[in-house]
Design an enzyme around this catalytic site. Structure first.
Site, PDB file in Angstrom:
ATOM      1  N   ASP A 349       7.091  13.077   6.294  1.00 44.21           N
ATOM      2  CA  ASP A 349       6.170  12.066   5.773  1.00 44.21           C
ATOM      3  C   ASP A 349       5.216  12.753   4.795  1.00 44.21           C
ATOM      4  O   ASP A 349       5.353  13.947   4.508  1.00 44.21           O
ATOM      5  CB  ASP A 349       5.433  11.397   6.936  1.00 44.21           C
ATOM      6  CG  ASP A 349       4.969   9.980   6.623  1.00 44.21           C
ATOM      7  OD1 ASP A 349       4.619   9.713   5.466  1.00 44.21           O
ATOM      8  OD2 ASP A 349       4.968   9.136   7.548  1.00 44.21           O
ATOM      9  N   ASP A 485       8.034   4.610  -0.537  1.00 43.75           N
ATOM     10  CA  ASP A 485       6.977   3.881   0.168  1.00 43.75           C
ATOM     11  C   ASP A 485       5.904   3.465  -0.843  1.00 43.75           C
ATOM     12  O   ASP A 485       5.918   3.888  -2.005  1.00 43.75           O
ATOM     13  CB  ASP A 485       6.388   4.806   1.242  1.00 43.75           C
ATOM     14  CG  ASP A 485       5.506   4.091   2.235  1.00 43.75           C
ATOM     15  OD1 ASP A 485       5.509   2.850   2.260  1.00 43.75           O
ATOM     16  OD2 ASP A 485       4.805   4.784   2.989  1.00 43.75           O
ATOM     17  N   GLU A 488       4.642  -1.635  -3.496  1.00 43.73           N
ATOM     18  CA  GLU A 488       4.443  -3.066  -3.715  1.00 43.73           C
ATOM     19  C   GLU A 488       4.007  -3.413  -5.152  1.00 43.73           C
ATOM     20  O   GLU A 488       4.312  -4.538  -5.564  1.00 43.73           O
ATOM     21  CB  GLU A 488       3.416  -3.608  -2.707  1.00 43.73           C
ATOM     22  CG  GLU A 488       3.901  -3.653  -1.283  1.00 43.73           C
ATOM     23  CD  GLU A 488       4.079  -2.271  -0.657  1.00 43.73           C
ATOM     24  OE1 GLU A 488       4.998  -2.109   0.157  1.00 43.73           O
ATOM     25  OE2 GLU A 488       3.304  -1.364  -0.999  1.00 43.73           O
ATOM     26  N   ARG A 567      10.061   0.115   1.140  1.00 44.48           N
ATOM     27  CA  ARG A 567       9.196  -0.837   1.832  1.00 44.48           C
ATOM     28  C   ARG A 567       9.144  -2.173   1.100  1.00 44.48           C
ATOM     29  O   ARG A 567       9.179  -3.220   1.718  1.00 44.48           O
ATOM     30  CB  ARG A 567       7.789  -0.248   1.987  1.00 44.48           C
ATOM     31  CG  ARG A 567       6.934  -1.048   2.958  1.00 44.48           C
ATOM     32  CD  ARG A 567       5.673  -0.325   3.351  1.00 44.48           C
ATOM     33  NE  ARG A 567       4.689  -0.276   2.278  1.00 44.48           N
ATOM     34  CZ  ARG A 567       3.456   0.194   2.432  1.00 44.48           C
ATOM     35  NH1 ARG A 567       3.080   0.692   3.602  1.00 44.48           N
ATOM     36  NH2 ARG A 567       2.611   0.225   1.422  1.00 44.48           N
TER      37      ARG A 567
END
Length: 950
Positions: A349, A485, A488, A567
């Site tokens: 991560d 990730d 958006e 995501r």
């Protein structure tokens, strides 16, 4: 015409004189409606006892009318729509006049309805999706008819779509309110039933939508699953304006609105729905299916079939944001090995990076990471890293991703000054700062997080920038997959570091029911320039646009399939990537909601999906994580993951309290991986679902239309997990047919038929902490393989077959097998396809395609037969009698095993058996039903009509 509307009004009146709620379509969806504002809009106002139903609604003719005759086109028909003399919806959003409607008959089961401005070029998503197939001519025998209101100076336009064979009206827009303005587009339609599924991405309590005046906003947002906020049902990471409707007779259809602007859909009990969006065009695609599974196949044929994951991508995966240092990761991996828990993939991560900067490694905490990755890869494991899109601009030393990106001019531009990139803040920290982790979030963002720019993944040079840095980083760190990730895209300041100017994109006249308070909250200013247009149009395409170049770069640098999962998603994303269900919480209701999420993304053509096992936010508990590991073993994408400050929750934590349960569940998963991999092959080549709702297989049973606490793997495996704290049983529904225990606490019950399940009923199943109910459907053959701690080694183990007989004593199945990771084994025919068929007490194993040979060659060792009327006699394998020692009767309940085999996977085989003549009639009837029925008929005819037989 006035008399007509008066008649309709009278019909709709209740005995008390009020207008029935079900015929009300909201004419004032904004807050603050009053009677005068409603009347000014040309609509009707009437009070109602239902607080959810609108008081302001369309009634008089409103919107558009058809002008002139409907014209024939190459693909269908074209109509011109002109504004009626009614008030404009918004003074600052000009109504388009005329509007053109194209009705196109693409295939016998697919049609397109497109409303657009033929005089002005508006943004269209299709222009960004060149892989979507173009229709070339009108379908010769469509299964639908479209009716458009005839030309009239006063009659409002409407259209209807009817399924020709049944007469079912799938769409009927005669309810009014059609609007097409610059920044507000709306259309409403009645539906044939209340069985509606899809739309996303959201958290819901049920897979089937509640039609009780629910509004769902769609606009990609960095928002974790959770309850409604400020009365808004949260719009989460992805945008999928696609729904499935099951008609009352079990037929089904799906509808996609191909539009990426912020939108909402309103569901009401009429049944009906209203689409509202604030830009682009209304571009609808309708798919008519024989049932839900057929609709998904058609939908994925249109948007792109799901990608084929590598075999190792179906293994168990483990991650934590905030391991802290490489030593902790080493210990976790070793603990998993010591406990013998299957573990294929370890993650990095954002804490593996230096100050969360892409294409860097923390030189202190993760020193030696490349060597560690090389070691676990030699041990049969894989390593996946995270990459975020935002790139820091504040480095004191040259940072190549920023300097090269600036040279190539790949950044999203500031809408107020197109010569400059838009500047926000995301993960990367300033250099030379000491971070106090105890500070509040806003303080951290202001004082620690660096200024960031955002790549435009539509840019012509994106491969030269993004792709090349992925390839260069691979020289340092041999990752096997990429996790994208925060796409958006996320921004830790609203809009930009200087906020957003007062413009029509950042302050639209209508705000759909999305999380705010502003359209640019937690993301970029909508007037920024992205993809050659305003971000207002392309915002929800951001994560989707990142997926394809990421997949392309990964495959080029590794030469293998790898996995990409993201995501933020949009229709067709499943062609390039998988998806995890975001930052869920360690709480019990999120077990159930993860099933709903998987079913949703199955509809969306993204079968490689799963939730963070044991929960991302908050601390899990041993019982919750125990049950979640059992459920998560049946997620297609199976990964345990949690947040930076969360307590460890890997399966060996809690002094090994859940290690045994995790190992047992994952060993079951690994045993079934050949079947799961074959399901992904079918999804990739045919567009079928992997995890599916029971109604996909049992559409004739209406009870299955609302079940969402159980799910199927393909057509054959039923999973009924424990979802409630403290529960030691499960209420499971078994549709009509024969069902067998895959396993149970008492291994002697393996393969035992579920009593009383034959006609379809709910049963209470005892299920202690060592249990997750898994059942095999009669009529199917399941390929299995010996489990191991990684798929590198499990793929070398012997194979087995589970033969689950149906009422007729028959079963079938298949097995797809290739090397598990080459990019195009299907296109190059480098695979094996094997079919299994059982009929008349004969199992035929047939190699249909033999373009791949494993090294070493695999063998079938065991065949298990469930549902046999009795122990067999005279068993032969390829014409040779089998010694009785090879037949093992596991239970007294119609189960027998053939063991000790050594049958090559690359050859055809035939296994036959007979049932002793003294078997009871009821048992024999299942083994040889056709022969017995014929014999019985013959006896009756001989007795009653002897002269006829003679």
């Amino acid at each position: 015409m006035a008399a007509f509307y008066l008649a309709v009004l009278l019909i709709a009146l209740t005995p008390c004189g009020a207008v029935d709620d079900n015929v009300r379509f909201d004419c004032y969806p904004e807050d603050g409606a009053t009677e005068q504002l409603c009347l000014d809009r040309g609509c009707a106002w009437e009070e109602t006892q239902n607080p959810k139903a609108p008081k302001c609604f369309y009634w008089d003719p409103y919107g558009y009318r058809v002008e002139g005759n409907v014209q024939d086109t190459v693909l269908g028909s074209r109509a011109t729509l002109r504004r009626l003399n009614t008030p404009a919806r918004y003074a600052n959003s000009a109504d388009v006049d005329p509007v053109t409607l194209d009705y196109e008959m693409h295939t016998a089961k697919r049609l397109r309805l497109k409303f657009y401005d033929s005089n002005t070029q508006r943004f269209e998503v299709r222009d960004k999706m060149p892989h979507i197939p173009e229709a070339t001519g009108k379908a010769p025998s469509p299964e639908y008819t479209v009716n458009i209101t005839p030309p009239s100076p006063t009659t409002p336009f409407s259209l209807s779509v009817t399924r020709t064979a049944t007469g079912t009206v799938l769409w009927d827009t005669s309810v009014g309110g059609f609007t097409f303005s610059d920044q507000f587009l709306q259309i409403s339609t009645k539906l044939p039933s209340t069985y509606v599924y899809g739309f996303g991405e959201h958290e819901r309590n049920n897979y089937r939508h509640n039609m009780d005046w629910r509004t769902w906003g769609m606009f990609t947002r960095d928002e974790a699953p959770g309850p409604p906020s400020d009365g808004v049902n949260k719009n989460l990471y992805g945008m999928h304006p696609f729904y499935l409707c099951v008609e009352d007779d079990g037929k089904a259809h799906g509808v996609l609105l191909l539009n990426s602007n912020a939108m909402e859909v309103v569901l009401q009990p009429t049944p009906a729905m209203t689409f509202r969006t604030i830009g682009g065009v209304l571009d609808f695609y309708m798919f008519l299916g024989d049932g839900p599974e057929d609709v998904v196949r058609q939908y994925t044929e249109f948007v792109g079939r799901p990608f084929m994951p590598p075999y190792w991508g179906l293994g168990f995966q483990l991650c934590k944001w905030g391991y802290g240092n490489l030593s902790v990761v080493r210990d976790v991996v070793k603990e998993m090995q010591d406990y013998g828990i299957p573990h294929d993939v370890q993650y990095g991560d954002i804490d593996y990076m230096e100050r969360q900067m892409d294409f860097t490694i923390d030189p202190v905490n993760y020193q030696g990471l490349p060597e560690f990755v090389d070691q676990i890869r030699r041990d049969g494991m894989r390593y996946v890293i995270i990459l975020d899109p935002a790139i820091t601009t504040n480095e004191t030393e040259p940072y190549a991703p920023y300097t090269n990106g600036t040279a190539l001019d790949v950044w999203i531009k500031d809408g107020d000054d197109n010569s400059q990139p838009l500047i926000g803040k995301v993960w990367p920290y300033y250099p030379d700062v000491t971070v106090d982790p105890t500070q509040e979030w806003d303080y951290k963002v202001e004082h620690y997080n660096a200024y960031s720019v955002f790549p435009d993944y539509f840019h012509a040079d994106i491969d030269q920038w993004w792709g090349n840095f992925i390839k260069d980083f691979y020289k340092t760190l041999k990752f096997d997959g990429l996790w994208i990730d925060m796409n958006e895209p996320t921004n830790f300041v609203h809009g930009s570091v200087k906020s957003c100017s007062n413009n029509k994109y950042d302050n639209p006249p209508y705000m759909p029911k999305i999380l705010g308070p502003n359209i640019y909250s937690k993301t970029l200013c909508m007037n920024s320039v992205h993809g050659g247009t305003e971000h207002y149009n392309t915002h929800s395409l951001y994560g989707w646009s990142q997926a394809e170049p990421t997949q392309r770069a990964l495959r080029e640098v590794t030469g293998k399939r790898g996995i990409v999962f993201g995501r933020s998603t949009f229709p067709s994303a499943g062609h390039f990537e998988g998806h995890w269900l975001g930052d869920n919480t360690a709480k019990w209701d999120h077990l159930h909601k993860s099933i709903i999420g998987m079913l949703d993304f199955g509809l969306f053509g993204m079968p490689y999906v799963g939730a963070d096992i044991c929960g991302f936010w908050d601390d899990s508990t041993p019982e919750l994580c125990h049950r979640w590991m059992q459920l998560g073993a049946f997620y297609p994408f199976s990964r345990n993951h949690n947040w930076e400050q969360g307590a460890p929750q890997h399966p060996t934590h809690w002094d090994g309290a859940i290690a045994d349960a995790a190992r047992d569940a994952l060993q079951t998963r690994y045993t079934l991986l050949p079947y799961l991999y074959t399901l992904f092959y079918q999804a990739h080549t045919q567009g079928s679902t992997v995890v599916r709702s029971l109604m996909h297989e049992f559409i004739e049973d209406k009870l299955t239309w609302s079940i969402d606490k159980q799910f199927l793997w393909g057509a054959a495996l039923l999973i009924s997990p424990v979802l409630d704290q403290g529960a030691m049983d499960v209420n499971a529904y078994f549709p009509k047919g024969r069902w067998y225990n895959y396993y149970s606490v008492n291994s002697d019950h393996q393969g035992r038929e579920v009593a009383d399940a034959g006609q379809g009923r709910s049963l209470s199943l005892p299920c202690d902490m060592d249990c997750i109910p898994v059942h095999i459907r009669g009529g199917h053959v399941i390929p299995t393989q010996g489990h191991a701690n990684t798929t590198v080694f499990s793929r070398r183990n012997t194979l087995g077959l589970i033969v689950a007989l149906d009422e007729a004593g028959e079963a079938s199945g298949s097995l797809f097998w290739d090397d598990g990771e080459d990019i195009d084994t299907i296109g190059s025919n480098s695979y094996r396809m094997i079919t299994f068929r059982v009929s008349a007490m004969t199992l035929d194993i047939t190699v249909e395609s033999n373009g791949y040979t494993p090294d070493p060659e695999l063998q079938y060792e065991t065949i298990q037969v469930f549902g046999s009327p009795a122990m067999p006699s005279d068993v032969t394998v390829n014409g040779q009698n089998v010694a009785s020692d090879n037949i093992v009767r596991k239970t007294a309940d119609k189960v027998w095993h053939l063991e000790g085999l050594s049958l090559s996977m690359g050859e055809n085989h035939k296994i036959t058996w007979t049932i002793p003549d003294d078997t009871s009639g009821a048992e024999v009837s299942r083994a040889r039903p056709l022969a017995l029925v014929i014999a019985a008929i013959a006896v009756v005819l001989a007795t009653v009509n002897g002269h006829f037989l003679s």
